[in-house]
Structure formats: structure tokens, C-alpha cells
Design a protein around this motif. Structure first.
Motif: not given
Length: 416
Positions: A286, A289-290, A292-297
Motif C-alpha cells: 500500500s 502504491d501510494d 508510485q501514484s504520487a510519483q506518477r502524478d
């Protein structure tokens, strides 16, 4: 003997007189076991439980006895196909090696001498399929072990011990896949199987459950992500196991072997550790994933800014070209106006200048429209104020230039 073991007397005589005869003492012990099992179905959990707990764990037989029984059973088995009387003697030999032989290689060698060979005679019995699944499991053939365990459960669907055996084999595979792949949940077909097993356990009254049944139930919950419920099941298993052990101590060691207690406690702690590992993996996953999500944003934000800078650079270049074109047009207009004035009357010269100005407007508008086709536009914003894909201001300039040209020509015709 009842109808359940109508051939028991004949079987015992054949065991005593086979090519590998068993002693009279063993025959008498077996006779007492058969007498106790009268009226109990081989598919009844009490059948297997009695042979395991009251016979094997009470050490009614030793290694030599188990070897003699297995050899003799194999010798007479051809005359007892599908005979339930053959089952207790077979299972005593099998279970002795299962519970009392701690050398895995030696146990497997003994099993190989008779377990798979009796499939023709005993393959229709759930207890034999359970034994066969253990044989395959310890031999490393997990696929065939799982199939045999499932067959045992299909033959005796009410036997919670066989349900537990099948569940353990499913769980071993699912847990290994979850840990090796890092997935948070099993694959769809495995998740469906686990929920089905959970339902099958729930249909059985929990009173009197063996501690290992609580362990298997908890392992299912852990694989489904219900970690706190799983830990509660493990705690319940520990309490039950300790209670059984205390009873064993108080009774002088007649209810459960110390080695069995240690083995089952190790299984509980292994299950608890696996549950903790799966829980930690989910928490870590988790967090990852958070992140990676922040990195993608952040990457998308940087890409948008780079795109915006690129558009600005391209548009500023176009603006510069338009300015140069406009400035060059003014210079050309001034020079042409001076040159057109030589030798012409004032009205004619004025009309020529007007005609030149209209042509300049049309040329500038067309030049700018050509450059505008390469202007970078934000794809998220619609094109506003555009006619025919061209900015409205440029359309106005071109139209004004055409009007000026037409007016100049008309005035020239009037003057002439």
C-alpha cells in the motif's frame, strides 16, 4: 463382527497365514481394534480419529509391527478388493509411519512399498485417498496430492479432517504464490475456492474442533486479507493445544504425544508468522502504491509543464515571425508608396496607395494564417474564437484587405 466388517475374521486369518505372516499377538490387538470399530462407518471422522489417537498415539504398535502389517496386507489385498475390512489394517501401518517415523526419506521408502500399490483394492475409500494424498504430498507431487485430497473429501463430504487436509494443500500453494508474487489477494479462481472452503467450515459446528482446524480456518482468512480474524483463530488454536497438552500431563501421557504437541504448535506459529508476513506485505504494498501514484502524478505535472513550455516557445517563434512579416510589410508599403507617386495625378496615386494597402492586408493576413497552422494549442482547451480553423482577427484582416482592394478598384473605375 457386524456387516461393516463381515470379512474381518477371514482377513485376520489370512494375515496370520500369509507369505509375510503377522504374529498372534498382533492379530489379537487387531481383533480388539476391529471390535471397537464395529458399527462405525469408514467415512465417519471417529473411524480415523480412533485409529490415529487411540491406536497409533497410544503406541499399540511399533515399527516392526507396522512393517509386518503392511507386508501382510499387501500380500492378501488381491482377495479383498473394495473390502472395508482391509482398511483398518492398512491405515494402522500407514499412520504409524506418518506419526512415528520422523526420518522423511525412510518414511517415504516404507510408504512406497504398499501405499500406491493398494489403490486398486482401496481406491474407493475416503480414508485411503487421504493416505494417498499424504504419500504424494511428502513425495513432492503436489498436484496429485491435491487431487487425492479432493477425492477423499468428495467421497466423505462430512469429514472435517479430510476437508482440513484438502484446505491445507490449497493454502500451501496459495500462500506460496502470494509471497512469491507480492500480490495482495489470490487470483480469482483461488479466491473463489477459498471462499468455498470458508463456507464449508462455517457449516460445521465449531464445538470440538481440533486446534489444527482453527489454524486452517485462520490461514484462509489471512489469504483473504482478514488478518485480525485470522490471528484470533490462531490464539484459539494455541489455547486448545495447551489445554490438550495439560490434559496429557495430568493423565500421565495417555491422550496426546508430546511430539504431536510440538509439531502442532509449530504449525500454529508458522501460520501466525505467515499471516504477519502477508499483512506486512499488504501494508508495504500500500505504501509503495501510494508512492508510485504520487510519483506518477508528479511526472504528469512535469510533463504538462514541459509541454506548456514547448508550446510557449513555438508560439513565441510564430509571434516573432508575424512581427517581422508585419514590419517588412510596413517598410514595403512605405517604399512602394513613394515609388508609385512619381508621374501620377493625386487621385490616381491615392487609389494606388489604397490598393497597395489592401493587398498588404491580405498578404499579411494570409501569411499569419499560414503561420497559425503551426501554432501549438493546449489539447485540453477547445479552440475558441476561430473561424474555419483560423483566428477571427486574421479573418477580419483578410476580409478588410479584400474590401479595400474592391473599393479602390471601384473608385478607380469611377475616376476614369
Amino acid at each position: 463382527m457386524t456387516d461393516s466388517f463381515s470379512g474381518a475374521d477371514m482377513l485376520l486369518k489370512e494375515l496370520a497365514g500369509s507369505e509375510f505372516p503377522v504374529s498372534d499377538d498382533i492379530i489379537e490387538r487387531l481383533r480388539g481394534i476391529y471390535d471397537h470399530l464395529v458399527g462405525i462407518s469408514p467415512d465417519d471422522p471417529d473411524f480415523e480419529r480412533y485409529l490415529r489417537e487411540d491406536v497409533i498415539e497410544h503406541e499399540m504398535f511399533d515399527r516392526a509391527d507396522a512393517i509386518d502389517i503392511s507386508d501382510s496386507v499387501l500380500d492378501v489385498s488381491a482377495r479383498h478388493k473394495n473390502d472395508p475390512a482391509l482398511l483398518p489394517a492398512f491405515f494402522i501401518a500407514f499412520e504409524w509411519f506418518h506419526r512415528c517415523e520422523f526420518d522423511a526419506e525412510r518414511r517415504q521408502r516404507y510408504w512406497e512399498r504398499f501405499v500406491p500399490l493398494l489403490n486398486v483394492c482401496l481406491g474407493g475409500f475416503s480414508l485411503y485417498q487421504y493416505a494417498l494424498s499424504m504419500f504424494y504430498l511428502y513425495g513432492g507431487d503436489e498436484r496429485r496430492a491435491e487431487a487425492a485430497a479432493r477425492k477423499a473429501l468428495d467421497i466423505a463430504p462430512d469429514h472435517i479432517g479430510f476437508l482440513n487436509t484438502y484446505t491445507e494443500q490449497i493454502l500451501d500453494r496459495v500462500e506460496r504464490e502470494l509471497i512469491s508474487t507480492g500480490r495482495q489477494m489470490p487470483e480469482d479462481n483461488d479466491e473463489e475456492s477459498l471462499n468455498e472452503l470458508l463456507t464449508m467450515f462455517d457449516k460445521r459446528p465449531r464445538e470440538g474442533w481440533h486446534p489444527i482446524f482453527h489454524v486452517s480456518y485462520g490461514r484462509i482468512l489471512a489469504c483473504l486479507g482478514r488478518y485480525s480474524e485470522a490471528q484470533s483463530e490462531y490464539s484459539r488454536a494455541v489455547d486448545l493445544e495447551n489445554s490438550r497438552y495439560n490434559t496429557w500431563i495430568e493423565s500421565g501421557g495417555n491422550t496426546i504425544k508430546a511430539s504431536t504437541y510440538v509439531t502442532e504448535m509449530n504449525e500454529i506459529f508458522d501460520a501466525r508468522n505467515t499471516c504477519n508476513m502477508l499483512s506486512n506485505m499488504r501494508s508495504l504494498s500500500s505504501v509503495i502504491d501510494d508512492a508510485q501514484s504520487a510519483q506518477r502524478d508528479r511526472a504528469r505535472e512535469l510533463d504538462d509543464k514541459m509541454d506548456e513550455l514547448g508550446r510557449r516557445f513555438d508560439n513565441e517563434r510564430i509571434d516573432m515571425l508575424e512581427f517581422i512579416g508585419f514590419f517588412a510589410g510596413i517598410i514595403s508599403f512605405v517604399i512602394a508608396s513613394i515609388q508609385l507617386g512619381d508621374g501620377l495625378e493625386f487621385p490616381t496615386r491615392a487609389l494606388m496607395v489604397l490598393l497597395l494597402m489592401g493587398s498588404l492586408l491580405v498578404a499579411f493576413g494570409s501569411f499569419s494564417a499560414l503561420l497559425e497552422s503551426g501554432r501549438a494549442v493546449d489539447p485540453r482547451e477547445p479552440k475558441r474564437g476561430h473561424l474555419f480553423g483560423i483566428r477571427a482577427g486574421l479573418v477580419t484582416v483578410i476580409a478588410l484587405g479584400l474590401v479595400v482592394i474592391v473599393v479602390a478598384l471601384l473608385l478607380y473605375l469611377v475616376i476614369r
